[in-house]
Design a protein around this motif. Structure first.
Motif, PDB file in Angstrom:
ATOM      1  N   MET A  26      60.673  32.776  42.457  1.00 50.16           N
ATOM      2  CA  MET A  26      60.260  33.393  43.455  1.00 50.16           C
ATOM      3  C   MET A  26      60.073  32.269  44.633  1.00 50.16           C
ATOM      4  O   MET A  26      59.824  32.400  45.691  1.00 50.16           O
ATOM      5  N   LEU A  27      60.065  31.045  44.205  1.00 52.14           N
ATOM      6  CA  LEU A  27      59.805  29.919  44.992  1.00 52.14           C
ATOM      7  C   LEU A  27      61.051  29.443  46.008  1.00 52.14           C
ATOM      8  O   LEU A  27      61.037  28.980  47.151  1.00 52.14           O
ATOM      9  N   SER A  28      62.429  29.883  45.335  1.00 57.45           N
ATOM     10  CA  SER A  28      63.407  29.430  46.089  1.00 57.45           C
ATOM     11  C   SER A  28      63.796  29.692  47.433  1.00 57.45           C
ATOM     12  O   SER A  28      63.720  28.906  48.471  1.00 57.45           O
ATOM     13  N   VAL A  29      63.965  31.022  47.670  1.00 60.70           N
ATOM     14  CA  VAL A  29      64.446  31.518  49.031  1.00 60.70           C
ATOM     15  C   VAL A  29      63.168  31.367  49.876  1.00 60.70           C
ATOM     16  O   VAL A  29      63.549  30.712  51.161  1.00 60.70           O
ATOM     17  N   PRO A  30      61.991  31.542  49.562  1.00 65.04           N
ATOM     18  CA  PRO A  30      60.945  31.179  50.604  1.00 65.04           C
ATOM     19  C   PRO A  30      60.764  29.454  50.789  1.00 65.04           C
ATOM     20  O   PRO A  30      60.605  29.240  52.052  1.00 65.04           O
ATOM     21  N   LYS A  96      61.790  46.848  50.222  1.00 62.41           N
ATOM     22  CA  LYS A  96      60.806  45.890  49.435  1.00 62.41           C
ATOM     23  C   LYS A  96      59.573  46.682  49.069  1.00 62.41           C
ATOM     24  O   LYS A  96      59.017  46.490  47.905  1.00 62.41           O
ATOM     25  N   LEU A  97      59.211  47.549  49.773  1.00 64.58           N
ATOM     26  CA  LEU A  97      57.940  48.419  49.191  1.00 64.58           C
ATOM     27  C   LEU A  97      58.291  49.307  48.070  1.00 64.58           C
ATOM     28  O   LEU A  97      57.291  49.427  47.399  1.00 64.58           O
ATOM     29  N   LEU A  98      59.528  49.934  48.135  1.00 65.19           N
ATOM     30  CA  LEU A  98      59.837  50.721  46.989  1.00 65.19           C
ATOM     31  C   LEU A  98      60.000  49.774  45.582  1.00 65.19           C
ATOM     32  O   LEU A  98      59.432  50.354  44.726  1.00 65.19           O
ATOM     33  N   LEU A  99      60.586  48.741  45.732  1.00 65.94           N
ATOM     34  CA  LEU A  99      60.647  47.815  44.782  1.00 65.94           C
ATOM     35  C   LEU A  99      59.202  47.437  44.134  1.00 65.94           C
ATOM     36  O   LEU A  99      59.112  47.448  43.057  1.00 65.94           O
ATOM     37  N   ALA A 100      58.167  46.988  45.285  1.00 64.74           N
ATOM     38  CA  ALA A 100      57.039  46.577  44.784  1.00 64.74           C
ATOM     39  C   ALA A 100      56.262  47.829  44.150  1.00 64.74           C
ATOM     40  O   ALA A 100      55.611  47.501  43.144  1.00 64.74           O
ATOM     41  N   ALA A 101      56.502  49.005  44.535  1.00 60.67           N
ATOM     42  CA  ALA A 101      55.860  50.160  43.844  1.00 60.67           C
ATOM     43  C   ALA A 101      56.460  50.425  42.326  1.00 60.67           C
ATOM     44  O   ALA A 101      55.632  50.589  41.276  1.00 60.67           O
ATOM     45  N   ILE A 102      57.713  50.100  42.356  1.00 60.48           N
ATOM     46  CA  ILE A 102      58.140  50.374  40.733  1.00 60.48           C
ATOM     47  C   ILE A 102      57.714  49.471  40.054  1.00 60.48           C
ATOM     48  O   ILE A 102      57.368  49.599  38.845  1.00 60.48           O
ATOM     49  N   SER A 236      56.318  41.541  42.535  1.00 62.11           N
ATOM     50  CA  SER A 236      56.070  43.010  43.232  1.00 62.11           C
ATOM     51  C   SER A 236      55.135  42.748  44.198  1.00 62.11           C
ATOM     52  O   SER A 236      55.225  43.586  45.418  1.00 62.11           O
ATOM     53  N   LEU A 237      54.018  42.138  43.964  1.00 61.99           N
ATOM     54  CA  LEU A 237      53.172  41.670  44.975  1.00 61.99           C
ATOM     55  C   LEU A 237      53.692  41.032  46.163  1.00 61.99           C
ATOM     56  O   LEU A 237      53.258  41.538  47.266  1.00 61.99           O
ATOM     57  N   LYS A 238      54.552  40.156  45.861  1.00 58.27           N
ATOM     58  CA  LYS A 238      54.924  39.262  46.797  1.00 58.27           C
ATOM     59  C   LYS A 238      55.999  40.225  47.725  1.00 58.27           C
ATOM     60  O   LYS A 238      56.116  40.287  48.917  1.00 58.27           O
ATOM     61  N   LEU A 239      56.721  41.305  47.191  1.00 59.00           N
ATOM     62  CA  LEU A 239      57.701  42.192  47.828  1.00 59.00           C
ATOM     63  C   LEU A 239      56.714  43.166  48.640  1.00 59.00           C
ATOM     64  O   LEU A 239      56.927  43.671  49.814  1.00 59.00           O
ATOM     65  N   TYR A 241      53.679  42.332  49.985  1.00 57.51           N
ATOM     66  CA  TYR A 241      53.226  41.610  51.207  1.00 57.51           C
ATOM     67  C   TYR A 241      54.354  41.309  52.217  1.00 57.51           C
ATOM     68  O   TYR A 241      53.885  41.797  53.329  1.00 57.51           O
ATOM     69  N   GLU A 242      55.502  41.190  51.781  1.00 61.41           N
ATOM     70  CA  GLU A 242      56.439  41.260  52.612  1.00 61.41           C
ATOM     71  C   GLU A 242      56.816  42.604  53.274  1.00 61.41           C
ATOM     72  O   GLU A 242      57.114  42.458  54.457  1.00 61.41           O
ATOM     73  N   GLY A 243      56.929  43.469  52.480  1.00 63.52           N
ATOM     74  CA  GLY A 243      57.276  44.760  53.179  1.00 63.52           C
ATOM     75  C   GLY A 243      56.270  45.169  53.933  1.00 63.52           C
ATOM     76  O   GLY A 243      56.436  45.920  54.863  1.00 63.52           O
ATOM     77  N   LEU A 244      54.912  45.007  53.811  1.00 63.33           N
ATOM     78  CA  LEU A 244      53.900  45.295  54.813  1.00 63.33           C
ATOM     79  C   LEU A 244      53.464  44.373  56.020  1.00 63.33           C
ATOM     80  O   LEU A 244      53.457  45.182  57.239  1.00 63.33           O
ATOM     81  N   THR A 245      54.003  43.252  56.008  1.00 60.82           N
ATOM     82  CA  THR A 245      53.875  42.360  56.952  1.00 60.82           C
ATOM     83  C   THR A 245      55.316  42.279  57.808  1.00 60.82           C
ATOM     84  O   THR A 245      55.208  41.821  58.941  1.00 60.82           O
ATOM     85  N   GLY A 246      56.254  42.790  57.153  1.00 57.73           N
ATOM     86  CA  GLY A 246      57.693  42.541  58.010  1.00 57.73           C
ATOM     87  C   GLY A 246      58.118  40.974  57.885  1.00 57.73           C
ATOM     88  O   GLY A 246      58.978  40.769  58.784  1.00 57.73           O
TER      89      GLY A 246
END
Length: 246
Positions: A26-30, A96-102, A236-239, A241-246
């Motif tokens: 999770m650290l690579s692309v960020p 991202k929101l869909l992935l986070a929910a799953i 999932s939490l990261k996704l 966050y990204e989905g809600l904040t854009g």
């Protein structure tokens, strides 16, 4: 100089994840997004992923699920094609929101079962679920570079032994990443300049993969799968966050 320091760390972390330490990925692309456009960062990292993928296959070549791969690889190809054709029409944040929910649903369900000490029987590999989740994994890997959550939702209930899980995962995502090369070149995310930079970073990814494999082989299986579920929850939490904040 800053570019090479950050890029080397990103490549090393990505290699660790390929070697069996999924949280680190999770650290690579960020990290790369701190110094360049995220889409270009993904394109720069793709060849490094591919190099690490094939080294990881070598490390875990002795154990993998043939049946799962026969189901998942064709399904993932369909997902990559859908992603390529629809990438300009699918909002990345909604995906991202869909992935986070799953992911959050799966981890929450696992935690409650563990608290109730309710052990679910291992589910066998099956075509309907594998075709669905494999397609979703290919699609989300292409658009959001997040094929892990849907794949894990399908594979973890099978309760494969640790080495079979690692081998199957390595082969599947090596295939998915190869499928993405042509579309990435077409989209301009992967260029000759970025490919040249990737070659310089590949040794760090290989060292990371070797280190991750050494760690994952000595981890007890229970702790290993707890680590996988933790990684899925954090991702999932990261996704989310990204989905809600854009």
């Amino acid at each position: 100089m800053d570019f090479w320091i950050v890029a080397s760390l990103a490549a090393f972390f990505m290699g660790l994840s390929k070697g069996g330490m999924p949280i680190i990925a999770m650290l690579s692309v960020p990290l790369m997004a701190l110094i360049m456009d995220p889409a270009l960062a993904a394109g720069l990292l793709l060849p490094i992923y591919i190099v690490a993928d094939w080294y990881t296959i070598y490390l875990f070549r002795k154990a993998f699920s043939v049946r799962n791969l026969k189901i998942l690889i064709p399904a993932a190809f369909v997902g990559v094609v859908i992603g390529f054709l629809s990438v300009s029409h699918v909002p990345a944040n909604a995906l991202k929101l869909l992935l986070a929910a799953i992911g959050i649903y799966f981890v929450t369900d696992s935690v409650f079962k563990r608290l109730r000490r309710k052990q679910s029987p291992a589910r066998p590999a099956d075509v309907p679920r594998g075709a669905f989740w494999g397609t979703v994994a290919g699609l989300t890997s292409y658009i959001a570079h997040s094929g892990g959550p849907p794949y894990q939702v399908y594979i973890l209930p099978q309760k494969l032994d640790k080495m079979t899980y690692l081998g199957t995962t390595a082969i599947l995502f090596a295939c998915i990443n190869l499928m993405k090369v042509g579309p990435y070149i077409w989209a301009g995310q992967l260029t000759w300049d970025s490919f040249t930079q990737s070659l310089w970073l590949a040794p760090m990814a290989l060292f990371g993969a070797w280190s991750g494999a050494r760690i994952s082989k000595i981890l007890p299986e229970r702790i290993f799968y707890l680590l996988i579920e933790t990684a899925l929850g954090l991702m999932s939490l990261k996704l989310l966050y990204e989905g809600l904040t854009g």
